[in-house]
Scaffold this motif. Structure first.
Motif, short mmCIF file in Angstrom:
data_model
loop_
_atom_site.label_atom_id
_atom_site.label_comp_id
_atom_site.label_asym_id
_atom_site.label_seq_id
_atom_site.Cartn_x
_atom_site.Cartn_y
_atom_site.Cartn_z
N LEU A 25 41.06 36.24 50.28
CA LEU A 25 40.69 37.31 49.37
C LEU A 25 41.85 37.66 48.46
CD1 LEU A 25 38.63 39.48 48.51
CD2 LEU A 25 39.56 40.94 50.31
N GLN A 26 43.02 37.84 49.04
CA GLN A 26 44.19 38.17 48.23
C GLN A 26 44.51 37.05 47.25
OE1 GLN A 26 46.24 41.28 48.42
NE2 GLN A 26 46.46 40.31 46.41
N SER A 27 44.38 35.82 47.69
CA SER A 27 44.68 34.67 46.83
C SER A 27 43.72 34.60 45.65
CB SER A 27 44.62 33.37 47.65
OG SER A 27 44.91 32.26 46.83
N VAL A 28 42.42 34.84 45.91
CA VAL A 28 41.43 34.81 44.83
C VAL A 28 41.73 35.91 43.81
CG1 VAL A 28 39.01 35.26 44.26
CG2 VAL A 28 39.58 33.71 46.14
N VAL A 29 42.01 37.12 44.29
CA VAL A 29 42.32 38.23 43.39
C VAL A 29 43.55 37.90 42.54
CG1 VAL A 29 43.09 40.64 43.29
CG2 VAL A 29 41.22 39.98 44.81
N ASP A 30 44.59 37.37 43.17
CA ASP A 30 45.82 37.04 42.44
C ASP A 30 45.57 35.98 41.37
OD1 ASP A 30 47.18 38.84 44.02
OD2 ASP A 30 48.03 37.31 45.37
N GLN A 31 44.79 34.95 41.71
CA GLN A 31 44.57 33.87 40.74
C GLN A 31 43.66 34.30 39.60
OE1 GLN A 31 44.23 29.78 41.91
NE2 GLN A 31 44.61 30.26 44.06
N ILE A 32 42.65 35.10 39.91
CA ILE A 32 41.77 35.60 38.84
C ILE A 32 42.55 36.49 37.88
CG2 ILE A 32 39.84 37.17 38.35
CD1 ILE A 32 38.41 36.06 40.77
N ALA A 33 43.51 37.25 38.41
CA ALA A 33 44.29 38.18 37.58
C ALA A 33 45.07 37.46 36.49
CB ALA A 33 45.23 38.99 38.46
N ARG A 34 45.20 36.16 36.59
CA ARG A 34 45.90 35.40 35.55
C ARG A 34 45.09 35.32 34.26
NH1 ARG A 34 47.59 30.29 39.46
NH2 ARG A 34 48.98 31.45 40.86
N PHE A 35 43.76 35.40 34.37
CA PHE A 35 42.95 35.34 33.14
C PHE A 35 42.01 36.54 33.00
CE2 PHE A 35 40.97 32.65 36.43
CZ PHE A 35 39.68 33.18 36.52
N ASN A 36 41.98 37.43 33.98
CA ASN A 36 41.18 38.65 33.88
C ASN A 36 41.89 39.74 34.68
OD1 ASN A 36 38.99 40.60 34.96
ND2 ASN A 36 37.95 39.56 33.29
N ASN A 37 42.19 40.84 34.02
CA ASN A 37 43.01 41.87 34.67
C ASN A 37 42.22 42.92 35.43
OD1 ASN A 37 41.88 43.34 32.63
ND2 ASN A 37 43.79 43.73 31.50
N SER A 38 40.90 42.71 35.59
CA SER A 38 40.12 43.73 36.30
C SER A 38 39.08 43.13 37.24
CB SER A 38 39.44 44.67 35.30
OG SER A 38 38.64 43.93 34.39
N PRO A 39 39.50 42.22 38.15
CA PRO A 39 38.53 41.73 39.14
C PRO A 39 38.12 42.87 40.07
CG PRO A 39 40.75 41.03 39.74
CD PRO A 39 40.84 41.66 38.37
N ARG A 40 36.89 42.79 40.55
CA ARG A 40 36.36 43.83 41.43
C ARG A 40 35.74 43.17 42.66
NH1 ARG A 40 32.10 48.73 39.94
NH2 ARG A 40 32.12 49.68 42.02
N ILE A 41 35.85 43.83 43.80
CA ILE A 41 35.32 43.29 45.05
C ILE A 41 33.98 43.96 45.37
CG2 ILE A 41 35.70 43.00 47.52
CD1 ILE A 41 38.74 43.15 46.85
N TYR A 42 32.98 43.14 45.62
CA TYR A 42 31.64 43.61 46.00
C TYR A 42 31.34 43.11 47.41
CZ TYR A 42 31.21 44.00 40.89
OH TYR A 42 31.40 44.30 39.57
N LEU A 43 30.67 43.95 48.20
CA LEU A 43 30.29 43.57 49.56
C LEU A 43 28.78 43.43 49.65
CD1 LEU A 43 32.57 46.03 51.58
CD2 LEU A 43 33.09 43.70 50.79
N THR A 44 28.32 42.40 50.34
CA THR A 44 26.89 42.19 50.47
C THR A 44 26.31 43.17 51.49
OG1 THR A 44 27.23 40.51 52.18
CG2 THR A 44 27.02 39.74 49.90
N MET A 45 25.00 43.46 51.29
CA MET A 45 24.24 44.21 52.28
C MET A 45 23.81 43.24 53.36
SD MET A 45 23.81 47.45 51.35
CE MET A 45 22.24 47.98 52.05
#
Length: 329
Positions: A308-328
């Motif tokens: 999770l942390q790795s995905v957020v860090d890598q996305i932040a390179r091209f988008n500065n506002s990733p958001r985490i959603y949880l499934t029902m």
């Protein structure tokens, strides 16, 4: 980052385990739950979850039982629309707040007429941004219907709600609990698929707004070859979801995203695919008629916090506002 800590908690979050549902029995279209309460009303509230795009969306082959129907498979998330209805005796009109929620107003007035009850004031609150592919409109409509049913203590057939919603716009199928295959244009259930396993989606918004009705009118038909592919993906989903097969769920979502790229292209699809592959995520998921795109992760995996942390860090390179959603689930 609080969102990451929350998503990485050991115990899966299970908000609103007892979801509000409409009545599915083939009895009267509207049933008074308690005859002694007939004619009485009180303030009512209702809620509905949204979805993160769709696990799968396309069109089935003409040889299938659904006769070439456009369909989707829902991806319910723990973000909600809530509606509060305050009846006013002697009126059939409904005043909605905020006033731009005209679809909810129409649904409310149609339902009030169908039930033969009074109108009133309807207040909507939503955690779902509009025009992004998170089922904000469908969630508003379902929450509205539930608030009115609650106000008058009525049990209402799901088929009635679907009939009223079909007059307004295509629906995301959020009136049903769990994951469903749904004919969004005609607002008809294809099948229940089960409960989505605990997943996290790291999503980004590519910007802009996509209006559901306008998109549905212009998207056209899907080729015979692709219909066969969608049929195969739906068959796989019918097995993978009940079994909690997260790897297959990720592959289905990715395949659907790639198939849909020529219709509503996502600018960052290739970038998100690259991040998913490098981290070892389950795959990517898109709003087929929206602006969001996400990466799927299994929350029960032992290495989930690191991924999770790795995905957020890598996305932040091209988008500065990733958001985490949880499934029902």
């Amino acid at each position: 980052m609080k969102e990451i800590a929350h998503a990485a908690a050991n115990q899966p979050w299970k908000p609103f385990l007892c979801q509000q549902t409409f009545d599915g029995e083939d009895a009267a279209e509207v049933v008074i739950e308690n005859r002694r309460s007939a004619g009485h009303s009180s303030n009512g509230d209702g809620r509905s979850c949204g979805t993160f795009g769709e696990l799968l969306q396309g069109q089935l082959s003409n040889g299938s039982a659904s006769c070439g129907a456009h369909f989707l498979v829902t991806m319910p998330i723990a973000l909600f629309a809530r509606a509060y209805f305050m009846p006013i005796a002697g009126t059939r009109c409904v005043t909605v707040y905020p006033p731009h929620k005209v679809k909810a107003q129409r649904l409310a007035e149609d339902l009030v007429l169908a039930l033969g009850v009074s109108g009133g004031n309807l207040v909507l609150e939503s955690e779902l941004p509009e025009g992004k592919g998170l089922a904000s409109s469908s969630a508003d409509l379902v929450a509205t219907a539930r608030s009115i049913a609650s106000s008058f203590k009525r049990r209402v057939r799901t088929s009635l709600i679907e009939k009223l919603m079909a007059k307004i716009e295509p629906s995301d199928g959020v009136m049903y609990p769990g994951v469903v295959a749904y004919q969004q244009r005609s607002c008809r259930l294809l099948s229940f698929l089960g409960q989505m396993p605990p997943l996290a989606i790291v999503g980004i918004d590519e910007g802009g707004i996509l209006e559901t009705v306008a998109y549905d009118r212009q998207r056209g038909e899907i080729s015979t070859r692709q219909r066969a592919q969608y049929q195969e993906l739906l068959d796989r989903a019918r097995t993978a979801i009940p079994q909690g097969d997260t790897a297959s769920i990720g592959k289905i979502a990715t395949a659907s995203a790639l198939l849909h790229q020529e219709r509503v292209p996502k600018e960052y699809l290739n970038s998100m695919l690259k991040v998913s592959e490098e981290v070892g995520a389950l795959g990517v998921i898109v709003a087929h008629s929206g602006t969001v795109i996400g990466i799927l992760l299994d929350r029960t995996a032992c290495d989930f916090p690191r991924k999770l942390q790795s995905v957020v860090d890598q996305i932040a390179r091209f988008n500065n506002s990733p958001r985490i959603y949880l499934t029902m689930h």
